[in-house]
Design a protein around this motif. Structure first.
Motif, PDB file in Angstrom:
ATOM      1  N   GLU A   1      72.301  62.434  22.078  1.00  0.00           N
ATOM      2  CA  GLU A   1      73.630  62.043  22.570  1.00  0.00           C
ATOM      3  C   GLU A   1      74.401  63.243  23.114  1.00  0.00           C
ATOM      4  O   GLU A   1      75.117  63.132  24.113  1.00  0.00           O
ATOM      5  CB  GLU A   1      74.429  61.379  21.445  1.00  0.00           C
ATOM      6  CG  GLU A   1      73.851  60.064  20.958  1.00  0.00           C
ATOM      7  CD  GLU A   1      73.631  59.080  22.084  1.00  0.00           C
ATOM      8  OE1 GLU A   1      74.403  59.095  23.074  1.00  0.00           O
ATOM      9  OE2 GLU A   1      72.676  58.301  22.007  1.00  0.00           O
ATOM     10  N   VAL A   2      74.259  64.397  22.489  1.00  0.00           N
ATOM     11  CA  VAL A   2      74.945  65.587  22.999  1.00  0.00           C
ATOM     12  C   VAL A   2      74.377  65.976  24.357  1.00  0.00           C
ATOM     13  O   VAL A   2      75.099  66.486  25.225  1.00  0.00           O
ATOM     14  CB  VAL A   2      74.844  66.751  21.993  1.00  0.00           C
ATOM     15  CG1 VAL A   2      75.342  68.051  22.606  1.00  0.00           C
ATOM     16  CG2 VAL A   2      75.652  66.427  20.735  1.00  0.00           C
ATOM     17  N   GLY A   3      73.082  65.733  24.579  1.00  0.00           N
ATOM     18  CA  GLY A   3      72.520  65.972  25.899  1.00  0.00           C
ATOM     19  C   GLY A   3      73.221  65.141  26.963  1.00  0.00           C
ATOM     20  O   GLY A   3      73.601  65.647  28.031  1.00  0.00           O
TER      21      GLY A   3
ATOM     22  N   LEU B   1      71.578  60.060  32.533  1.00  0.00           N
ATOM     23  CA  LEU B   1      70.691  59.171  31.798  1.00  0.00           C
ATOM     24  C   LEU B   1      69.451  59.895  31.290  1.00  0.00           C
ATOM     25  O   LEU B   1      68.965  59.634  30.187  1.00  0.00           O
ATOM     26  CB  LEU B   1      70.282  57.993  32.688  1.00  0.00           C
ATOM     27  CG  LEU B   1      71.372  56.953  32.968  1.00  0.00           C
ATOM     28  CD1 LEU B   1      70.945  56.015  34.081  1.00  0.00           C
ATOM     29  CD2 LEU B   1      71.686  56.163  31.698  1.00  0.00           C
ATOM     30  N   LEU B   2      68.922  60.830  32.084  1.00  0.00           N
ATOM     31  CA  LEU B   2      67.719  61.555  31.689  1.00  0.00           C
ATOM     32  C   LEU B   2      68.014  62.743  30.781  1.00  0.00           C
ATOM     33  O   LEU B   2      67.087  63.374  30.254  1.00  0.00           O
ATOM     34  CB  LEU B   2      66.980  62.039  32.938  1.00  0.00           C
ATOM     35  CG  LEU B   2      66.458  60.937  33.872  1.00  0.00           C
ATOM     36  CD1 LEU B   2      65.811  61.550  35.101  1.00  0.00           C
ATOM     37  CD2 LEU B   2      65.471  60.033  33.139  1.00  0.00           C
ATOM     38  N   ALA B   3      69.299  63.053  30.572  1.00  0.00           N
ATOM     39  CA  ALA B   3      69.662  64.224  29.769  1.00  0.00           C
ATOM     40  C   ALA B   3      69.300  64.045  28.301  1.00  0.00           C
ATOM     41  O   ALA B   3      68.979  65.033  27.615  1.00  0.00           O
ATOM     42  CB  ALA B   3      71.156  64.511  29.906  1.00  0.00           C
TER      43      ALA B   3
ATOM     44  N   ALA C   1      64.505  57.104  24.420  1.00  0.00           N
ATOM     45  CA  ALA C   1      65.049  57.160  25.776  1.00  0.00           C
ATOM     46  C   ALA C   1      64.535  56.038  26.669  1.00  0.00           C
ATOM     47  O   ALA C   1      64.709  56.092  27.885  1.00  0.00           O
ATOM     48  CB  ALA C   1      64.713  58.514  26.406  1.00  0.00           C
ATOM     49  N   SER C   2      63.914  55.017  26.110  1.00  0.00           N
ATOM     50  CA  SER C   2      63.310  53.971  26.940  1.00  0.00           C
ATOM     51  C   SER C   2      64.344  53.247  27.782  1.00  0.00           C
ATOM     52  O   SER C   2      64.124  52.979  28.970  1.00  0.00           O
ATOM     53  CB  SER C   2      62.557  52.979  26.059  1.00  0.00           C
ATOM     54  OG  SER C   2      63.445  52.349  25.153  1.00  0.00           O
ATOM     55  N   ASP C   3      65.487  52.929  27.192  1.00  0.00           N
ATOM     56  CA  ASP C   3      66.536  52.238  27.955  1.00  0.00           C
ATOM     57  C   ASP C   3      67.105  53.141  29.046  1.00  0.00           C
ATOM     58  O   ASP C   3      67.383  52.690  30.161  1.00  0.00           O
ATOM     59  CB  ASP C   3      67.648  51.781  27.003  1.00  0.00           C
ATOM     60  CG  ASP C   3      68.675  50.908  27.704  1.00  0.00           C
ATOM     61  OD1 ASP C   3      68.282  49.888  28.279  1.00  0.00           O
ATOM     62  OD2 ASP C   3      69.869  51.280  27.691  1.00  0.00           O
TER      63      ASP C   3
ATOM     64  N   GLY D   1      71.809  55.305  24.128  1.00  0.00           N
ATOM     65  CA  GLY D   1      71.316  56.049  22.988  1.00  0.00           C
ATOM     66  C   GLY D   1      70.020  55.445  22.496  1.00  0.00           C
ATOM     67  O   GLY D   1      69.588  54.404  22.968  1.00  0.00           O
ATOM     68  N   PRO D   2      69.365  56.074  21.535  1.00  0.00           N
ATOM     69  CA  PRO D   2      68.128  55.518  20.985  1.00  0.00           C
ATOM     70  C   PRO D   2      68.393  54.150  20.375  1.00  0.00           C
ATOM     71  O   PRO D   2      69.410  53.922  19.724  1.00  0.00           O
ATOM     72  CB  PRO D   2      67.725  56.537  19.922  1.00  0.00           C
ATOM     73  CG  PRO D   2      68.456  57.786  20.293  1.00  0.00           C
ATOM     74  CD  PRO D   2      69.731  57.341  20.924  1.00  0.00           C
ATOM     75  N   LYS D   3      67.482  53.201  20.625  1.00  0.00           N
ATOM     76  CA  LYS D   3      67.581  51.882  20.028  1.00  0.00           C
ATOM     77  C   LYS D   3      66.927  51.886  18.645  1.00  0.00           C
ATOM     78  O   LYS D   3      66.006  52.654  18.378  1.00  0.00           O
ATOM     79  CB  LYS D   3      66.880  50.846  20.919  1.00  0.00           C
ATOM     80  CG  LYS D   3      67.508  50.680  22.287  1.00  0.00           C
ATOM     81  CD  LYS D   3      68.897  50.091  22.182  1.00  0.00           C
ATOM     82  CE  LYS D   3      69.484  49.821  23.554  1.00  0.00           C
ATOM     83  NZ  LYS D   3      68.753  48.801  24.296  1.00  0.00           N
ATOM     84  N   GLN D   4      67.398  50.972  17.797  1.00  0.00           N
ATOM     85  CA  GLN D   4      66.917  50.930  16.420  1.00  0.00           C
ATOM     86  C   GLN D   4      65.407  50.690  16.354  1.00  0.00           C
ATOM     87  O   GLN D   4      64.698  51.306  15.589  1.00  0.00           O
ATOM     88  CB  GLN D   4      67.651  49.810  15.680  1.00  0.00           C
ATOM     89  CG  GLN D   4      67.133  49.592  14.259  1.00  0.00           C
ATOM     90  CD  GLN D   4      67.761  48.405  13.619  1.00  0.00           C
ATOM     91  OE1 GLN D   4      68.594  47.744  14.221  1.00  0.00           O
ATOM     92  NE2 GLN D   4      67.391  48.110  12.403  1.00  0.00           N
TER      93      GLN D   4
END
Length: 638
Positions: free
Chosen positions: A424-426, A478-480, A496-498, A631-634
């Motif tokens: 998320e900081v990226g 988005l790619l960060a 990062a799939s989404d 963000g990462p999904k569960q």
């Protein structure tokens, strides 16, 4: 002529069904157990008593019944009229024949038992033949009756005061209201009002509410129905319901007929594998006929709403039918504020709540979303036993609508928590350090909905055009998250799939639809994924460009994504100290607001730019709506 034939067909089917029911009832009554009972003369009965051939006697004042023994050991029911015979009881006792006495039944019961079935047959006869004649030939069954709900003009409470954020649409509908109130004003000059008004826009923008407000302003009858209510499994029922709906409207004119989700019956004909749908197409044909069959002087206005005007049949939206198309777009900043004020009338707000600030923080929200924000805020305030809704409740309500409710009870390991924070900081660092990105509002690693964390960006103003630089920055942001995982841990995760899906969609749209590729040039090459929705036409569609161009397109999309990924890694690497400090702060506090982000990065608060570049707005295009950086999904992390 077709109407009469359809009515006759429906009545004939109903008559056959009723005759079958009558026959079944007659068979039941004429073949009931009492119908096969043997009748004996009283003298024969006395002889059989003497021979001991009767049993199970029931002795009533006027009738004796029981069973008589036949040859071969069989028994059969019998009955006989009782005569004046004082010695009958003695004879029965002498021959050891069991019997029971029965009081005389009421004459009312006898009449009901013997006459009830006749009354039933007469009632069925009236229901089939007499009642349809009194209902203008409509069948006894209700299949052909319209399910539209009529609202009385005196009970119409929705007016334009209850509708906000769609001022242009309200102005377009003023002609309809004036015509319904004073049709002679238009007829005197030879003008005719459009027969049909089509309201189209995204879900939740208030199309149905607008139609109700038009009826409330005009003070006329309002018939509302969903297009799906016309279609049934029986062919011809939908067309009959359309006829019935227009007949009801003519009897209550002036009136407004409103059909919601018109695309349920108004889709293009002969589309898809195997041709069209007979029932839906007959319903559509009848709707076209009815639109041609009534004049504006009858005081009937047909209104309809749809989210997909592009799939409607051309014959339905041509001039002379639905010839006025009113767009109901998502509201702008001023519209969102007005909508919030409408929904906040019944909610007790704290004096500190500024609805203008809330409207600025909800870009892309439609009326339904804003109503949900107010409702969620009221629920949160009531849950906390507050006297009024405050800013904390409003902020939480907005985030609940965007990303879902918080899930603080979810247990996440320290390792995964650090991966999420770095991810998320990226997003946050690259979003804050790119020129054409929207301001970062906050970053959090508190799970909300299906996301394990997110970076929230909110634009400072509404946008109707999106530049190439802005899209490239979006792809980079988005790619960060993926880039930060690789830089910090030397390994990438599935979180990062989404982001990858969104970034690829942006890059593909730039190259194939928006003409933003220098190598491919200003050309639109839609791939058909979002164009035609009919399966049959999709299968028959062939690609309109060569294999060589397809390879060049794929290469350009890959180059765009690779360049954005390399740019994101470079930005994070050149600000690694600030990046690590922000990760540590996010791990500690779980939520970091915009002011603290700027302080850690050593930047001044982001201000609104005067312009986004030199653009030629020949055609207004909707801006790409802001969303939380994925963000990462569960279910995707490890």
């Amino acid at each position: 002529m077709n109407n009469k034939n359809n009515n006759r067909r429906i009545i004939s089917v109903n008559q056959i069904l009723i005759w079958v029911a009558i026959f079944a009832v007659a068979v039941f009554f004429f073949n009931r157990p009492g119908a096969q009972t043997q009748t004996l003369d009283y003298s024969d009965f006395k002889n059989k008593v003497a021979a001991g051939q009767v049993a199970d006697l029931t002795v009533a004042p006027g009738l004796i019944s029981g069973t008589v023994k036949l040859e071969e050991g069989k028994e059969a029911p019998f009955k006989t009229v009782r005569m004046e015979d004082p010695d009958l009881v003695k004879e029965l006792s002498a021959h050891h024949i069991a019997y029971k006495a029965k009081a005389d039944s009421s004459w009312v019961g006898n009449i009901l038992f013997n006459v009830l079935w006749i009354v039933l047959l007469i009632g069925l006869w009236w229901f089939v033949f007499i009642r349809p004649q009194r209902n203008d030939g409509k069948s006894a069954m209700s299949f052909a009756r319209s399910k539209a709900k009529m609202q009385d003009p005196s009970k119409q409470t929705v007016t334009f005061k209850d509708v906000a954020g769609v001022e242009e649409a309200k102005e377009e509908l003023q002609d309809v209201i004036k015509f319904l109130k004073n049709p002679k004003k238009f007829q005197k000059l030879g003008g005719k009002l459009p027969k049909g008004v089509l309201l189209y826009g995204a879900p939740g923008t208030g199309k149905t509410l607008l139609a109700k407000a038009v009826a409330g302003e005009a003070g006329v009858a309002f018939f509302s129905a969903s297009a799906s209510e016309f279609v049934e499994m029986f062919v011809g029922v939908g067309a009959a319901r359309v006829r019935d709906l227009f007949d009801q409207a003519k009897k209550n004119s002036p009136a407004i007929i409103f059909i919601d989700e018109l695309d349920a019956v108004g889709r293009r004909r002969f589309a898809g594998i195997g041709g069209g749908h007979d029932e839906r197409e007959q319903t559509l044909n009848q709707l076209l006929i009815e639109l041609d069959g009534f004049e504006s002087k009858q005081g009937i206005i047909l209104m309809a709403s749809t989210n997909r005007p592009d799939v409607l049949d051309p014959a339905l939206v041509r001039p002379g039918r639905f010839d006025r198309h009113v767009a109901v777009p998502a509201p702008d900043l001023k519209g969102r504020e007005e909508i919030l004020k409408v929904h906040a009338k019944k909610v007790k707000l704290s004096p500190q709540v500024n609805l203008h600030t809330v409207a600025k923080g909800t870009p892309g929200f439609v009326g339904a979303d804003l109503a949900n924000v107010i409702n969620e805020a009221a629920i949160l305030a009531a849950r906390a036993d507050k006297e009024a809704v405050d800013n904390t409740d409003m902020d939480e309500a907005v985030e609940r609508v965007i990303a879902g409710p918080q899930k603080k009870s979810r247990i996440i390991s320290d390792k995964e928590k650090k991966i999420i924070a770095a991810h998320e900081v990226g997003h946050t660092v690259v979003a804050r350090l790119t020129r054409h990105s929207d301001p970062v509002h906050k970053v959090t690693i508190i799970p909300r909905g299906q996301a394990l964390g997110y970076t929230l960006q909110l634009p400072l103003e509404d946008k109707f055009l999106t530049s190439k630089s802005e899209i490239l920055d979006k792809v980079c942001i988005l790619l960060a998250g993926r880039a930060s995982e690789e830089l910090v841990f030397g390994e990438i995760t599935s979180g990062a799939s989404d982001d990858l899906n969104k970034a690829t969609a942006y890059a593909r749209k730039m190259v194939m639809e928006l003409g933003m590729s220098d190598k491919i040039g200003p050309i639109a090459l839609p791939d058909g994924e979002e164009g035609e929705v009919f399966l049959g036409r999709d299968l028959s569609r062939h690609r309109q460009y060569s294999e060589d161009l397809a390879r060049r397109i794929d290469a350009e999309i890959m180059d765009t994504l690779q360049a954005a990924y390399a740019r994101a890694k470079e930005i994070i690497s050149s600000h690694r100290a600030q990046f690590d400090a922000l990760v540590a702060r996010l791990m500690e506090k779980e939520v970091v607001e915009a002011a603290e982000i700027d302080e850690i990065l050593g930047l001044a608060p982001q201000k609104k730019e005067e312009s986004v570049g030199e653009l030629s707005p020949h055609e207004e295009q909707p801006a790409l709506q802001p969303q939380p950086a994925g963000g990462p999904k569960q279910d995707e992390l490890f």
